[in-house]
Design a protein around this motif. Sequence first.
Motif, PDB file in Angstrom:
ATOM      1  N   ALA A 260      31.624 -17.419  15.718  1.00 60.11           N
ATOM      2  CA  ALA A 260      30.708 -16.738  15.139  1.00 60.11           C
ATOM      3  C   ALA A 260      29.492 -17.829  14.397  1.00 60.11           C
ATOM      4  O   ALA A 260      30.689 -18.267  13.433  1.00 60.11           O
ATOM      5  CB  ALA A 260      31.566 -15.678  13.611  1.00 60.11           C
ATOM      6  N   GLY A 261      28.655 -17.100  14.220  1.00 62.53           N
ATOM      7  CA  GLY A 261      27.856 -17.948  13.393  1.00 62.53           C
ATOM      8  C   GLY A 261      26.435 -17.102  13.696  1.00 62.53           C
ATOM      9  O   GLY A 261      26.400 -15.576  13.577  1.00 62.53           O
ATOM     10  N   PRO A 262      24.979 -17.722  13.075  1.00 66.26           N
ATOM     11  CA  PRO A 262      23.948 -17.094  12.654  1.00 66.26           C
ATOM     12  C   PRO A 262      23.421 -15.926  14.267  1.00 66.26           C
ATOM     13  O   PRO A 262      22.496 -15.104  13.823  1.00 66.26           O
ATOM     14  CB  PRO A 262      22.832 -17.872  11.911  1.00 66.26           C
ATOM     15  CG  PRO A 262      23.797 -18.773  11.702  1.00 66.26           C
ATOM     16  CD  PRO A 262      24.585 -19.177  12.744  1.00 66.26           C
ATOM     17  N   HIS A 263      23.851 -16.235  15.062  1.00 68.13           N
ATOM     18  CA  HIS A 263      23.203 -15.540  16.298  1.00 68.13           C
ATOM     19  C   HIS A 263      24.590 -14.857  16.464  1.00 68.13           C
ATOM     20  O   HIS A 263      23.429 -13.906  17.535  1.00 68.13           O
ATOM     21  CB  HIS A 263      23.577 -17.310  17.582  1.00 68.13           C
ATOM     22  CG  HIS A 263      25.168 -17.545  17.598  1.00 68.13           C
ATOM     23  ND1 HIS A 263      25.409 -18.329  17.017  1.00 68.13           N
ATOM     24  CD2 HIS A 263      25.746 -17.134  19.122  1.00 68.13           C
ATOM     25  CE1 HIS A 263      27.128 -18.141  17.009  1.00 68.13           C
ATOM     26  NE2 HIS A 263      26.946 -17.662  17.964  1.00 68.13           N
ATOM     27  N   ARG A 264      24.946 -14.369  16.036  1.00 66.15           N
ATOM     28  CA  ARG A 264      26.161 -12.973  16.218  1.00 66.15           C
ATOM     29  C   ARG A 264      25.840 -12.356  15.461  1.00 66.15           C
ATOM     30  O   ARG A 264      26.461 -11.027  14.409  1.00 66.15           O
ATOM     31  CB  ARG A 264      27.514 -13.463  16.581  1.00 66.15           C
ATOM     32  CG  ARG A 264      27.635 -14.901  17.694  1.00 66.15           C
ATOM     33  CD  ARG A 264      28.996 -14.836  18.128  1.00 66.15           C
ATOM     34  NE  ARG A 264      29.830 -13.209  18.518  1.00 66.15           N
ATOM     35  CZ  ARG A 264      29.544 -12.622  19.852  1.00 66.15           C
ATOM     36  NH1 ARG A 264      28.754 -13.214  20.606  1.00 66.15           N
ATOM     37  NH2 ARG A 264      30.255 -11.755  19.697  1.00 66.15           N
TER      38      ARG A 264
END
Length: 382
Positions: A273-277
């Motif tokens: 989970a990170g800003p790309h998701r």
Amino acid sequence: MTYQPPQVPPAAVRRLRLTDYRSYGSLDLELDQRPLALYGSNGSGKTNLLEAISFFAPGKGLRSAGADQVARKEAGQPAAVWGVYAELESRGDIFRLGVGAREGARRECRLEGQPATINELARMMPMIWLTPAQDRLFAGPRADRLKFFDRLVYAADPALGEAANAYDKLRTRRQKLLDDGRPDDSWLKALEMEMAGHGVAMAAARLDALIRLQAEIDVRPEGVFPKANLSLDGAVESDLADGMKIGEVEDRFAEALRNGRSRDAAAGRTLTAGPHRTELLAAHREKDQPAGDCSTGEQKALILTLTLAQARVLSRQAGLVPLLLFDEACAHLDAARREGLSREILATGSQAWLTGVERVLFEPFADQAQYFEIAPGLVSAA
């Protein structure tokens, strides 16, 4: 609280010249500050004009085309050089801007005849665009919604896009190391820390933009465009919203990346989970309904709600009204909403560029717009 539209000057293209760009071998238009209504049959070159202007912003333009894809082709061969030149009225002065590329080369930018960065041009000519592909944005892939929202964010500060580009490059490098197997732990750890720094900067910018955008929507008077409730569903954004310090959020994200190495290596992509998701969530307030469940017309109205609100936010932040590039904006809008759109655009003071197949679509603008009839390779004042 009484709503007051921003009273700031617009960024306005006063002259536009195209050279060997798409369907235009040569074009020279002189303009004033009013919105532009561009009408003509499908395939006549209306969108090409909007795309040409969009190359003054970071990225690949509103069609996501590279610099090597827009040169005019004759006899199946692309021109050796293409160029877009604009005389821009911005904050009371006229500036000369240019973008273009030689065959096989990257886009070059110029300001007053001297080399410049795309971010320098973007700060002088902030813009937001909408395309027909976004009409059902809320019912489509998550990544498309995030891309749309990020473009709203980066219109306020183009430099924030650099953090996103750096994050994506680092994510690609990390994945390659994981795919190669048994990467050096210290090297991978340093890469993940750098990735976390850029990722948290992205998330913080998104949260700030969301707060400003929601406040602008809330204070806007009731009208033909529905109000929206917005939120961001993302691990990093959630930590920041909970009040964690920036350094703590970076450490937590970097740790999540370390713990997710095996899973990401097995999947061949970053599942951590990170800003790309992150997911942009939107709901039609009056109907209390997720935007994705709304009709195509309602979804388009919601997208216009967000876009027009962000134009007003940018006007206050930058002291400059952004350009609005609306490709086929009136499609799926009834007469009341077409009239409402013209009213909203005129209230912002934007030199909006709008396309449509018929002039009648723009009747609500009356004499407060510039009208141009578009035919293949030709633009005629009407």
